[in-house]
Scaffold this active site. Structure first.
Site, PDB file in Angstrom:
ATOM      1  N   ASN A  74       0.795  -1.228   0.000  1.00  0.00           N
ATOM      2  CA  ASN A  74       0.000   0.000   0.000  1.00  0.00           C
ATOM      3  C   ASN A  74       0.832   1.285   0.000  1.00  0.00           C
ATOM      4  OD1 ASN A  74       1.033  -0.041   2.579  1.00  0.00           O
ATOM      5  ND2 ASN A  74      -0.925   0.249   3.613  1.00  0.00           N
ATOM      6  N   SER A 126      -6.124   1.995  -7.495  1.00  0.00           N
ATOM      7  CA  SER A 126      -6.659   3.341  -7.309  1.00  0.00           C
ATOM      8  C   SER A 126      -7.791   3.638  -8.268  1.00  0.00           C
ATOM      9  CB  SER A 126      -5.552   4.385  -7.510  1.00  0.00           C
ATOM     10  OG  SER A 126      -6.071   5.689  -7.490  1.00  0.00           O
ATOM     11  N   TYR A 139       1.731   8.386 -11.024  1.00  0.00           N
ATOM     12  CA  TYR A 139       0.946   7.685 -10.003  1.00  0.00           C
ATOM     13  C   TYR A 139       0.026   6.641 -10.636  1.00  0.00           C
ATOM     14  CZ  TYR A 139      -2.371   6.993  -6.163  1.00  0.00           C
ATOM     15  OH  TYR A 139      -3.182   6.433  -5.204  1.00  0.00           O
ATOM     16  N   ALA A 141       0.251   5.302 -13.603  1.00  0.00           N
ATOM     17  CA  ALA A 141       1.066   4.253 -14.222  1.00  0.00           C
ATOM     18  C   ALA A 141       1.512   3.237 -13.187  1.00  0.00           C
ATOM     19  CB  ALA A 141       2.285   4.872 -14.910  1.00  0.00           C
ATOM     20  N   ILE A 172     -10.937   8.585  -0.761  1.00  0.00           N
ATOM     21  CA  ILE A 172     -11.042   8.461   0.688  1.00  0.00           C
ATOM     22  C   ILE A 172     -10.319   9.642   1.351  1.00  0.00           C
ATOM     23  CG2 ILE A 172     -10.532   7.014   2.678  1.00  0.00           C
ATOM     24  CD1 ILE A 172     -12.554   5.779   0.759  1.00  0.00           C
TER      25      ILE A 172
END
Length: 237
Positions: A74, A126, A139, A141, A172
């Site tokens: 994560n 994501s 990000y 990619a 979130i």
């Protein structure tokens, strides 16, 4: 933090990897206060951009504790700017931390998982992969890399009863969200609620609960999936 809270409540031992020692050790100590006497809570300093060292640290950890049952990939850095403003070095750094580190960590934990013939890996993808945002090229990619790893690893590791899934969180609320959008946060918040079917923001624990579900026995026949936890976002990708 929310993911760790959710796993702590289910009785798991936790090994938390991060670069910031002060934050990591303080958070591990706070978790330990709510843990049972049988639970282990440990912070481990690791720079995930150093893939070789990351693999070495986690391989040694797995060896010392007799294997890791659940791996959650994560980690993420979230730079926001047009593609022409990114240097090649910045692009590579985002991919190393967000994507490549998952390969190094997975490579470190799978030998023991294969030996036990069980294990769970969850990769955090994501909602940005649905194309609803601009200026996130490195990000997005990196999250695409994680989705590719999820699907290929699920197939490769399935014969050893190792399940590999992805969670794609929606928008979130988080410290990172506030930091990335700054003065534009109000407009961003309106955009989120406009696009969600549910007209309230999610919580970090919504993601933690989904990951705990995938790690548990009730998800024993689920692998190779990318589960969207996003309040019913209209633009699915």
């Amino acid at each position: 933090k929310a993911e760790a809270d959710c796993f702590l409540a289910e009785g798991y031992n936790l090994y938390l990897i991060d670069l910031d020692v002060d934050i990591g050790e303080k958070y591990a100590a706070s978790l330990a206060e709510g843990a049972s006497k049988d639970q282990t809570i440990k912070f481990i300093k690791c720079d995930l951009s150093d893939l070789t060292k990351t693999h070495s640290i986690v391989s040694r950890l797995a060896e010392d504790i007799g294997g890791i049952d659940v791996l959650i990939n994560n980690a993420a850095v979230i730079p926001l700017k047009p593609i022409e403003d990114f240097s090649i070095e910045e692009y590579e750094q985002v991919l190393r931390i967000n994507g490549h580190s998952a390969f190094a960590l997975t490579k470190a934990v799978t030998p023991h998982m294969k030996e036990k013939e069980q294990g769970v890996i969850v990769n955090l993808c994501s909602i940005t992969m649905n194309g609803a945002w601009e200026n996130f090229v490195p990000y997005v990619a990196s999250k695409g890399e994680l989705l590719g790893l999820t699907r290929s690893l699920a197939r490769e590791l399935g014969p050893w009863n190792i399940r590999v899934n992805a969670i794609s969180p929606g928008a979130i609320p988080s410290e990172a969200e506030q930091r990335v959008f700054g003065d534009e946060w109000e407009q961003y918040n309106e955009k989120v609620l406009l696009n969600q079917a549910l007209k309230h923001r999610g919580e970090p624990s919504d993601i933690g609960d989904a990951i705990v579900f995938l790690a548990g026995k009730k998800a024993k026949f689920i692998t190779g999936q990318n589960i969207h936890v996003n309040g019913g976002w209209y633009m699915e990708g």
